[in-house]
Design a protein around this motif. Structure first.
Motif, PDB file in Angstrom:
ATOM      1  N   SER A 229     -23.140  12.411  17.766  1.00 15.19           N
ATOM      2  CA  SER A 229     -22.360  12.196  18.985  1.00 15.19           C
ATOM      3  C   SER A 229     -20.871  12.371  18.720  1.00 15.19           C
ATOM      4  N   GLU A 230     -20.315  13.468  19.213  1.00 12.05           N
ATOM      5  CA  GLU A 230     -18.871  13.673  19.101  1.00 12.05           C
ATOM      6  C   GLU A 230     -18.110  12.587  19.858  1.00 12.05           C
ATOM      7  N   ARG A 231     -18.688  12.127  20.959  1.00  8.32           N
ATOM      8  CA  ARG A 231     -18.021  11.093  21.751  1.00  8.32           C
ATOM      9  C   ARG A 231     -17.927   9.781  20.981  1.00  8.32           C
ATOM     10  N   GLU A 232     -18.986   9.436  20.259  1.00  4.75           N
ATOM     11  CA  GLU A 232     -18.954   8.196  19.476  1.00  4.75           C
ATOM     12  C   GLU A 232     -17.892   8.271  18.395  1.00  4.75           C
TER      13      GLU A 232
ATOM     14  N   THR B  45     -16.454  21.581  19.102  1.00  3.52           N
ATOM     15  CA  THR B  45     -16.674  21.774  20.534  1.00  3.52           C
ATOM     16  C   THR B  45     -17.108  23.206  20.765  1.00  3.52           C
TER      17      THR B  45
ATOM     18  N   PRO C  76     -13.529  15.166  23.198  1.00  2.29           N
ATOM     19  CA  PRO C  76     -13.555  13.832  23.818  1.00  2.29           C
ATOM     20  C   PRO C  76     -12.293  13.045  23.499  1.00  2.29           C
ATOM     21  N   GLU C  77     -12.008  12.057  24.329  1.00  2.67           N
ATOM     22  CA  GLU C  77     -10.847  11.163  24.161  1.00  2.67           C
ATOM     23  C   GLU C  77      -9.546  11.966  24.034  1.00  2.67           C
TER      24      GLU C  77
ATOM     25  N   ASP D 149     -23.778  15.894  22.127  1.00  2.00           N
ATOM     26  CA  ASP D 149     -23.547  15.482  23.502  1.00  2.00           C
ATOM     27  C   ASP D 149     -22.508  16.346  24.198  1.00  2.00           C
TER      28      ASP D 149
END
Length: 315
Positions: free
Chosen positions: A130-133, A150, A157-158, A204
Motif C-alpha cells: 500500500s503506497e497510501r499506508e 506511481t 499519496p499525501e 492501491d
C-alpha cells in the motif's frame, strides 16, 4: 473568566465524586477553594452546574450538558497530547534512517547503499503493497522516507503534506518463461499476448486500470489476472501459467526473461517522499542520491533494460 481545560477537569471530578468534599480531596484542594472555583466556573458558563443537597451534589440540566461535552473534549485533548509527544520523539535527530517502501530491487538497493555509506547508523524498514499506508506513516512521523511508485503521471499519496522527488521513470516490461515463443524477441507487441493469463503484484494505485486501458487499446481484454506476491508471480511465469508485468529493473531470474512492450504503453515512476518539517529533511539530499544510485545499479544488472535504453526509439 475564560473557560480552560482545568475547569472541565474540575467539573468532571465533582460529578464523579458526587460531593464537593470528596472532589476536593481527589483534586488536592481545600473545600472552600473548590467551592469558590466552582462558583467562578458557573458564572462563566451562565448558570448552576450542580444542585447541592444533604447527600452531596447532582448535576443540573446545564451541568449534564457541560459534562457531556467535557467527556468528549478531555479524552480528545489527552490523546492529542500523547500523539504529539510520540510524533516529536520519532522525529528526534540521530535516530538513523527509517524507510518505507513497496517490494522491489530499488528498495533493497537503497537499504544496502545507506547501510554501506553510513556504517553504525541504524537503517530500519517497513514494507507493504500500500503506497497510501507508506505515505501516511511518513506524514505522521513514523517513517522518515517513503520510496513508492506511481503509474504514469498519477499524483502520489499525501501530496499536500509530503515533498516528492522523482528518482527515475521506467517502462513496464513483461515477464515470459524462457520457453515462450516470444521470449527471443527484442520488443513484444502487447496485442500478441491477448490470449495469455497475466500475473502482477497488488497495489492501491491506478496501475490495474492503466493496464486494462492499454489492453483495450491493443484490442483485447485480459482473460485472467493473478494478483499475488513477487515470488508467486515469478513461479506462475516460470511454469507457464501466466505472463507477468514488472518494472524494467526486475533482476535476472532463472527460468524466465523480461522483455519491453513495443511503444512502452505503461511506465512507472519511482518517487522518494519526506515531510518538509521533519529532521529527515536535512538528510533528504543524501537519501535521494543513494536512491538514484540504487536505480542505476538495478538498471546495470538488467541486460534487457540496458539494451532497450541503448536502442534508438522506433527501431
Amino acid at each position: 473568566m475564560d473557560l480552560e481545560l482545568r475547569h472541565l477537569k474540575t467539573i468532571r471530578a465533582i460529578a464523579d465524586a458526587g460531593s464537593l468534599t470528596k472532589a476536593a480531596t481527589a483534586l488536592g484542594l481545600a473545600q472552600p477553594a473548590l467551592s469558590a472555583q466552582l462558583k467562578r466556573i458557573e458564572r462563566a458558563l451562565g448558570g448552576e452546574l450542580f444542585e447541592r443537597g444533604r447527600h452531596g451534589v447532582r448535576a443540573t440540566a446545564l451541568g449534564e450538558f457541560v459534562l457531556a461535552r467535557a467527556r468528549v473534549v478531555l479524552p480528545a485533548v489527552s490523546g492529542l497530547r500523547e500523539e504529539a509527544q510520540r510524533f516529536a520523539q520519532t522525529w528526534q535527530g540521530g535516530a538513523g534512517f527509517r524507510l518505507g517502501g513497496t517490494h522491489g530491487p530499488l528498495f533493497g538497493g537503497l537499504v544496502d547503499r545507506l547501510a554501506a555509506a553510513h556504517p553504525g547508523v541504524p537503517v530500519t524498514t517497513h514494507t507493504t503493497w500500500s503506497e497510501r499506508e507508506i505515505a501516511a506513516r511518513t506524514a505522521d512521523g513514523r517513517l522518515d522516507f517513503a520510496l513508492v511508485g506511481t503509474c504514469g503521471a498519477s499524483a502520489p499519496p499525501e501530496s499536500e503534506l509530503l515533498v516528492w522527488r522523482e528518482v527515475a521513470r521506467d517502462p513496464v516490461f513483461v515477464m515470459l518463461p524462457t520457453g515462450h515463443p516470444l521470449a527471443g524477441g527484442q520488443e513484444i507487441d502487447l496485442a500478441l499476448l491477448a490470449d495469455e493469463s497475466w500475473t502482477d503484484v497488488p497495489g492501491d494505485g491506478c496501475f490495474a486500470d492503466c493496464f486494462s486501458a492499454a489492453c483495450a487499446r491493443a484490442g483485447f481484454t485480459p482473460s485472467r489476472v493473478y494478483e499475488t506476491d513477487v515470488a508467486s508471480c515469478v513461479h506462475l511465469v516460470q511454469v507457464g501459467r501466466a505472463v507477468g508485468l514488472c518494472r524494467a529493473t526486475f533482476p535476472p531470474t532463472p527460468g524466465m526473461v523480461t522483455r519491453p512492450l513495443a511503444g512502452a504503453p505503461l511506465y512507472w515512476r519511482h518517487l522518494l517522499g519526506w515531510h518538509p518539517a521533519a529532521p529527515a529533511h536535512d538528510t533528504a539530499a543524501v537519501v535521494f542520491a543513494q536512491a538514484r544510485g540504487a536505480h542505476a545499479d538495478a538498471v546495470a544488472r538488467s541486460e534487457s533494460y540496458t539494451a532497450w535504453l541503448a536502442a534508438p526509439r522506433g527501431a
